[in-house]
Write an enzyme that holds these catalytic residues in place. Structure first.
Site, PDB file in Angstrom:
ATOM      1  N   SER A 123       7.161  -3.187  -4.264  1.00  0.00           N
ATOM      2  CA  SER A 123       7.545  -1.867  -3.761  1.00  0.00           C
ATOM      3  C   SER A 123       6.407  -0.861  -3.961  1.00  0.00           C
ATOM      4  O   SER A 123       5.631  -0.996  -4.908  1.00  0.00           O
ATOM      5  CB  SER A 123       8.791  -1.419  -4.538  1.00  0.00           C
ATOM      6  OG  SER A 123       9.469  -0.421  -3.849  1.00  0.00           O
ATOM      7  N   PRO A 124       6.313   0.143  -3.088  1.00  0.00           N
ATOM      8  CA  PRO A 124       5.227   1.119  -3.241  1.00  0.00           C
ATOM      9  C   PRO A 124       5.259   1.796  -4.609  1.00  0.00           C
ATOM     10  O   PRO A 124       6.319   2.233  -5.056  1.00  0.00           O
ATOM     11  CB  PRO A 124       5.522   2.165  -2.154  1.00  0.00           C
ATOM     12  CG  PRO A 124       6.480   1.531  -1.220  1.00  0.00           C
ATOM     13  CD  PRO A 124       7.194   0.451  -1.962  1.00  0.00           C
TER      14      PRO A 124
ATOM     15  N   GLN B  73       1.865   2.391   3.046  1.00  0.00           N
ATOM     16  CA  GLN B  73       2.906   3.412   3.155  1.00  0.00           C
ATOM     17  C   GLN B  73       2.207   4.765   3.309  1.00  0.00           C
ATOM     18  O   GLN B  73       1.429   5.159   2.434  1.00  0.00           O
ATOM     19  CB  GLN B  73       3.785   3.451   1.903  1.00  0.00           C
ATOM     20  CG  GLN B  73       4.933   4.456   2.037  1.00  0.00           C
ATOM     21  CD  GLN B  73       5.671   4.709   0.721  1.00  0.00           C
ATOM     22  OE1 GLN B  73       5.081   5.170  -0.250  1.00  0.00           O
ATOM     23  NE2 GLN B  73       6.954   4.416   0.694  1.00  0.00           N
TER      24      GLN B  73
ATOM     25  N   TYR C  42       9.960  14.151   0.112  1.00  0.00           N
ATOM     26  CA  TYR C  42       8.641  14.541   0.622  1.00  0.00           C
ATOM     27  C   TYR C  42       8.802  15.118   2.031  1.00  0.00           C
ATOM     28  O   TYR C  42       9.926  15.265   2.517  1.00  0.00           O
ATOM     29  CB  TYR C  42       7.673  13.350   0.550  1.00  0.00           C
ATOM     30  CG  TYR C  42       7.490  12.925  -0.898  1.00  0.00           C
ATOM     31  CD1 TYR C  42       6.993  13.835  -1.831  1.00  0.00           C
ATOM     32  CD2 TYR C  42       7.876  11.671  -1.345  1.00  0.00           C
ATOM     33  CE1 TYR C  42       6.871  13.495  -3.172  1.00  0.00           C
ATOM     34  CE2 TYR C  42       7.757  11.317  -2.686  1.00  0.00           C
ATOM     35  CZ  TYR C  42       7.262  12.240  -3.600  1.00  0.00           C
ATOM     36  OH  TYR C  42       7.162  11.908  -4.923  1.00  0.00           O
TER      37      TYR C  42
ATOM     38  N   ARG D 171      10.724   4.229   5.203  1.00  0.00           N
ATOM     39  CA  ARG D 171      11.517   4.344   3.965  1.00  0.00           C
ATOM     40  C   ARG D 171      12.351   5.618   4.040  1.00  0.00           C
ATOM     41  O   ARG D 171      11.847   6.694   4.379  1.00  0.00           O
ATOM     42  CB  ARG D 171      10.607   4.366   2.738  1.00  0.00           C
ATOM     43  CG  ARG D 171      11.403   4.545   1.450  1.00  0.00           C
ATOM     44  CD  ARG D 171      10.594   4.267   0.188  1.00  0.00           C
ATOM     45  NE  ARG D 171      10.791   2.887  -0.237  1.00  0.00           N
ATOM     46  CZ  ARG D 171      10.692   2.461  -1.506  1.00  0.00           C
ATOM     47  NH1 ARG D 171      10.382   3.295  -2.471  1.00  0.00           N
ATOM     48  NH2 ARG D 171      10.887   1.200  -1.806  1.00  0.00           N
TER      49      ARG D 171
ATOM     50  N   ARG E  43       9.352  -1.682 -10.688  1.00  0.00           N
ATOM     51  CA  ARG E  43       9.070  -1.817 -12.120  1.00  0.00           C
ATOM     52  C   ARG E  43       8.936  -3.266 -12.584  1.00  0.00           C
ATOM     53  O   ARG E  43       8.062  -3.551 -13.415  1.00  0.00           O
ATOM     54  CB  ARG E  43      10.106  -1.035 -12.930  1.00  0.00           C
ATOM     55  CG  ARG E  43       9.885   0.472 -12.796  1.00  0.00           C
ATOM     56  CD  ARG E  43      11.067   1.271 -13.280  1.00  0.00           C
ATOM     57  NE  ARG E  43      12.227   1.064 -12.423  1.00  0.00           N
ATOM     58  CZ  ARG E  43      13.431   1.555 -12.675  1.00  0.00           C
ATOM     59  NH1 ARG E  43      13.625   2.251 -13.766  1.00  0.00           N
ATOM     60  NH2 ARG E  43      14.430   1.346 -11.846  1.00  0.00           N
TER      61      ARG E  43
HETATM   62  C1  LIG Z   1       5.218   4.155 -11.136  1.00  0.00           C
HETATM   63  C2  LIG Z   1       6.020   4.265  -9.876  1.00  0.00           C
HETATM   64  C3  LIG Z   1       5.457   4.829  -8.741  1.00  0.00           C
HETATM   65  C4  LIG Z   1       6.185   4.926  -7.539  1.00  0.00           C
HETATM   66  N1  LIG Z   1       5.580   5.391  -6.415  1.00  0.00           N
HETATM   67  C5  LIG Z   1       6.224   5.320  -5.215  1.00  0.00           C
HETATM   68  C6  LIG Z   1       5.560   5.618  -3.993  1.00  0.00           C
HETATM   69  O1  LIG Z   1       4.374   5.923  -3.962  1.00  0.00           O
HETATM   70  N2  LIG Z   1       6.274   5.556  -2.846  1.00  0.00           N
HETATM   71  C7  LIG Z   1       7.600   5.208  -2.830  1.00  0.00           C
HETATM   72  O2  LIG Z   1       8.220   5.167  -1.770  1.00  0.00           O
HETATM   73  N3  LIG Z   1       8.236   4.886  -3.974  1.00  0.00           N
HETATM   74  C8  LIG Z   1       7.582   4.908  -5.156  1.00  0.00           C
HETATM   75  N4  LIG Z   1       8.219   4.539  -6.300  1.00  0.00           N
HETATM   76  C9  LIG Z   1       9.609   4.073  -6.220  1.00  0.00           C
HETATM   77  C10 LIG Z   1       9.645   2.544  -6.121  1.00  0.00           C
HETATM   78  O3  LIG Z   1       9.024   2.064  -4.948  1.00  0.00           O
HETATM   79  C11 LIG Z   1      11.085   2.030  -6.155  1.00  0.00           C
HETATM   80  O4  LIG Z   1      11.775   2.515  -5.037  1.00  0.00           O
HETATM   81  C12 LIG Z   1      11.815   2.449  -7.413  1.00  0.00           C
HETATM   82  O5  LIG Z   1      10.984   2.317  -8.561  1.00  0.00           O
HETATM   83  C13 LIG Z   1      13.069   1.608  -7.634  1.00  0.00           C
HETATM   84  O6  LIG Z   1      12.749   0.249  -7.727  1.00  0.00           O
HETATM   85  P1  LIG Z   1      12.731  -0.556  -9.147  1.00  0.00           P
HETATM   86  O7  LIG Z   1      14.088  -0.345  -9.723  1.00  0.00           O
HETATM   87  O8  LIG Z   1      12.457  -1.977  -8.751  1.00  0.00           O
HETATM   88  O9  LIG Z   1      11.668   0.039 -10.011  1.00  0.00           O
HETATM   89  C14 LIG Z   1       7.508   4.465  -7.499  1.00  0.00           C
HETATM   90  C15 LIG Z   1       8.086   3.921  -8.659  1.00  0.00           C
HETATM   91  C16 LIG Z   1       7.352   3.787  -9.820  1.00  0.00           C
HETATM   92  C17 LIG Z   1       8.002   3.149 -11.028  1.00  0.00           C
END
Ligand SMILES: Cc1cc2nc3c(=O)[nH]c(=O)nc-3n(C[C@H](O)[C@H](O)[C@H](O)COP(=O)(O)O)c2cc1C
Ligand SMILES: Cc1cc2nc3c(=O)[nH]c(=O)nc-3n(C[C@H](O)[C@H](O)[C@H](O)COP(=O)(O)OP(=O)(O)OC[C@H]3O[C@@H](n4cnc5c(N)ncnc54)[C@H](O)[C@@H]3O)c2cc1C
Length: 760
Positions: free
Chosen positions: A396-397, A474, A556, A604, A698
């Site tokens: 994921s991003p 993205q 955003y 997204r 994560r």
């Molecule tokens: C360190 C970090 C940076 C993130 N940056 C972005 C981002 O640049 N763009 C985005 O759409 N989501 C971003 N997210 C959200 C993640 O893509 C994801 O949607 C969110 O962490 C939930 O997924 P998870 O439970 O697997 O961590 C970020 C999450 C983390 C932890």
């Protein structure tokens, strides 16, 4: 110690039994408005784990209960003329009347005073009691009298249902799915003694109204149900016992105890009947409360606090599973067209507690009928336009806040490179900002200078050459959430004075009181920003990315156009969803025009703002239809982060139901994301048809090679290990099971996940 128990249902009686055992000196008075033989309802189901608790708590009642048990192992799903069987489950049930009789006799035998046919006096008249137990059921008067302290919330759900019984004894837990011209009607049925089965009929309120059941008497309704389920009933009768059409109400309370009053069972919490019985929860509460008194003696305050501390996380976890289950039945109309085995799998895994892996253990034959492919579902490829993804896992991003003037550097190469070597089908970049003022923080990466294109090309080439995976860009603009500090210096906090840049947004509304007020965009601003998106998309193409994702989530710029919370415009770019979506769709059209037709484009979105009056899941479905019509190939379904006032319902895979709903209602592929922690979750989501891809963020920070390790644990030969690492490819690292279990537990706990920890 003198105890008043309001309500002689299973919870109140069992508590009285256990207290008389632990403290034979305590005086217990149970008030029960019904007569002893007056019990309503039919069967009560227990699972194996619960039985162990009861066996230890009071062997005498346990042996009587166990003697009367009807036991079975199969779940049969009757759907469109087929019966699909899944074995190995293990249930026990007995009649509710029989259970109450055992509990009543035992309570009386142990010296509790049970006043049958006696309305409990108001709380003011129970001043003599050292402890008052509100075990008076879902409509608890004790709770209502002290609602200022307990702060209850009553969530009336969308289905109508009626508890009925039948004199046909089923040999399995049965789901009968009937389709009427006005919608689906389902029956949940199970045997509970040698003569009877419970038969609960349920349907959406909409269907119930259209069928005119509200205008019928109970006996007419029962006759109607008998006709509808005539085949299932094989000529047997449906029987009512104080039955009526009701809406399930999920009861929650902020507190369960105050002064010397404590709530227990349905008075404190309810959980939909489709995941088991409220009776079991009420009796488990009774064990916990009685055990707390064993530890704390006469110190009722500490005992009640210990009881609540022990039971609340378990009950909340059960309520989350129950919520997923009841929502599944509310939306059952979306799934009835699924192929019969997938439908059955979907039904069985609806609460997220039963998964691909445990179904495989319980009934491997059933799982191979659902998924005949020898590859685990997560390792089946997916084609999106000209791109074939080798598996269903997406990195994921994730913003790394480590770019310099938008330029991704060595950190990005190593970070994304490591994940590209990790086996996922698709690796996504962090949000690549389309301009310098479109960055969230000074550390965010961009695609607005020629040097950025070259730097990204280096990363893309590495991923292709060494990782063999697809890599997606993205692109996005921070809007009113821009000009803030790096994640570790204070998320969403403005930069120190003198370093801020001015912000753009649909309306001049700050994200929070501490953030800058943005400028409401003019049409000319929109042209500029749209051009920047196009230029970033062209840069992504030049850099060689396989997939383009437009970031319309998390508050955003484009997301803030979509949400009525942040878009208050009165021109054609505000108002209705069509108006609010106009600019984001213009950007999508412009990017699609430069993005090659053989490469997929995803968007997204935040499927809900998690605030009343905000963007909701119905809007998300409508938006997904628009995105599809404008050339989007897959919707990446996130949620929230649009307003700091949000109240998300976090939990394991908590956003997946949105991906599921969009996929089935808008007919567009989806990416599920959010608290998906295990390969088992991924296999389950894909196999049930809830999403086409699963994105994990994560877990990939914890383990860059998450997919390779998932393959090793499943003993699947993934063919994605790079030659250099082959020597280490066969053996899962020691302790991984423990780590995986820890991660799952973490994601299952509400408190540990907060949106403030989720940037991007
Ligand atoms: C360190 C970090 C940076 C993130 N940056 C972005 C981002 O640049 N763009 C985005 O759409 N989501 C971003 N997210 C959200 C993640 O893509 C994801 O949607 C969110 O962490 C939930 O997924 P998870 O439970 O697997 O961590 C970020 C999450 C983390 C932890
Ligand atoms: C119509 C209906 C049918 C059901 N059928 C089944 C079934 O077949 N199987 C199953 O597992 N679950 C069934 N349930 C759910 C189940 O009843 C509860 O989840 C479970 O019994 C909870 O136990 P409890 O002790 O907390 O509350 P309850 O069983 O509701 O017990 C509360 C008791 O308090 C008494 N009471 C309430 N107020 C007062 C008062 N002011 N004074 C004196 N007495 C009072 C009530 O008469 C009741 O006996 C049914 C629920 C409903 C609403």
């Amino acid at each position: 110690m003198r105890i008043a128990v309001v309500g002689g249902g299973p919870g109140g009686l069992y508590f009285s039994i256990l207290m008389r055992k632990i403290r034979p000196d305590c005086e217990i008075t149970v008030y029960e408005r019904r007569k002893p033989t007056d019990a309503f309802g039919f069967g009560v189901v227990f699972s194996d784990e619960t039985l162990t608790v009861f066996e230890h708590a009071d062997p005498e009642t346990y042996s009587q209960i166990a003697e009367r048990f009807t036991r079975w192992t199969d779940i049969d799903i009757h759907h469109r003329g087929f019966m699909t069987k899944s074995g190995g489950h293990g249930f026990s049930a007995l009649g509710r009347r029989e259970l109450l009789r055992i509990l009543q006799e035992r309570a009386l035998g142990l010296g509790a005073e049970v006043r049958f046919g006696c309305e409990a006096p108001p709380l003011a008249e129970l001043g003599w009691a050292d402890l008052v137990v509100g075990a008076d059921g879902a409509s608890s008067a004790v709770r209502t009298a002290l609602s200022r302290d307990f702060v209850p919330s009553l969530d009336r759900r969308q289905c109508r249902y009626m508890w009925l019984g039948t004199d046909l004894v089923f040999d399995a837990f049965k789901f009968f799915i009937a389709e009427t011209e006005h919608g689906v009607v389902q029956a949940h049925a199970y045997p509970y003694d040698e003569a009877m089965s419970t038969f609960i009929v349920e349907m959406h309120e909409r269907t119930w109204k259209r069928l005119g059941l509200g205008e019928q008497s109970v006996s007419e309704s029962v006759a109607w149900c008998s006709r509808l389920f005539a085949d299932a009933l094989e000529g047997h009768r449906l029987l009512a016992n104080k039955s009526r059409w009701i809406n399930f109400v999920t009861v929650r309370n902020r507190r369960w105890c105050t002064d010397n009053v404590v709530l227990l069972g349905d008075a404190a919490h309810t959980a939909h009947f489709s995941i088991g019985s409220g009776t079991k929860l009420a009796m488990e509460d009774a064990v916990s409360l009685a055990w707390a008194f064993r530890s704390f003696g006469d110190d009722a305050v500490s005992a009640m606090a210990a009881y609540e501390a022990e039971r609340r996380p378990i009950v909340e976890s059960t309520q989350r599973a129950a919520q997923a289950s009841l929502e599944w039945f509310e939306g059952i109309g979306r799934y009835v067209d699924q192929e019969r085995f997938q439908f059955a799998f979907n039904l069985l895994t609806r609460s997220r507690r039963v998964t691909y892996e445990n179904l495989q253990l319980r009934d491997p034959g059933f799982v191979s009928a659902v998924h005949p492919d020898p590859r685990p579902p997560m390792f089946t490829p997916l084609r999106l336009r000209g791109l074939e993804l080798r598996n269903r896992v997406v990195v994921s991003p994730m913003d790394m806040y480590s770019a310099v003037d938008g330029l991704p550097g060595d950190f990005h190469l190593v970070h994304l490179g490591a994940r590209a070597l990790g086996g996922a089908g698709l690796v996504m970049t962090e949000m690549i900002c389309v301009s310098d003022v479109g960055r969230i923080t000074p550390g965010c990466a961009g695609m607005y200078r020629p040097s950025h294109v070259d730097a990204w090309r280096r990363i893309v080439s590495f991923a292709h050459q060494h990782g063999g995976c697809a890599i997606g860009a993205q692109i996005g603009h921070s809007g009113r959430k821009g000009s803030t500090r790096l994640m570790w210096e204070g998320m969403d906090e403005p930069l120190p004075d003198g370093q801020n840049w001015s912000l753009l947004a649909p309306s001049a509304l700050a994200y929070s009181p501490r953030n800058q007020v943005p400028r409401a965009m003019t049409r000319a601003d929109m042209d500029v920003v749209c051009g920047q998106f196009v230029s970033a998309a062209s840069g992504a193409l030049e850099a060689g990315f396989d997939l383009l994702e437009i970031h319309m989530a998390h508050g955003y710029l484009l997301s803030s156009f979509l949400s009525p919370v942040s878009n208050l415009r009165d021109d054609e770019y505000g108002g209705s969803l069509a108006g609010r979506a106009r600019f984001p769709l213009e950007v999508l059209d412009a990017c699609r025009a430069v993005w090659p037709s053989d490469r997929p484009l995803s968007v997204r979105i935040s499927a809900t703002d998690w605030i009343p009056g905000g963007f909701g899941v119905d809007d998300a479905v409508a938006l997904a239809r628009m995105l599809s019509a404008h050339g989007c190939d897959i919707v990446d379904v996130s949620s929230g982060q649009v307003s700091p006032l949000e109240r998300p319902a976090f939990g394991r895979s908590y956003q997946t139901p949105f991906a599921d709903r969009i996929r089935s209602e808008a007919g567009i592929p989806t990416i599920a994301v959010g608290a998906i922690s295990s390969y088992d979750d991924v296999n389950t989501i894909i196999c049930a048809g809830r999403a086409d891809l699963c994105a994990l963020a994560r877990p990939h920070l914890y383990d860059p090679a998450w997919t390779l390790h998932a393959a090793a644990e499943q003993e699947f030969d993934i063919d994605a290990w790079v030659r250099q690492y082959e020597a280490g490819s066969r053996k899962p690292p020691a302790g991984r099971d423990r780590v995986r279990a820890e991660l799952e537990r973490t994601f299952d706990q509400v408190a540990l996940i907060s949106s403030s920890q989720l940037p991007g």
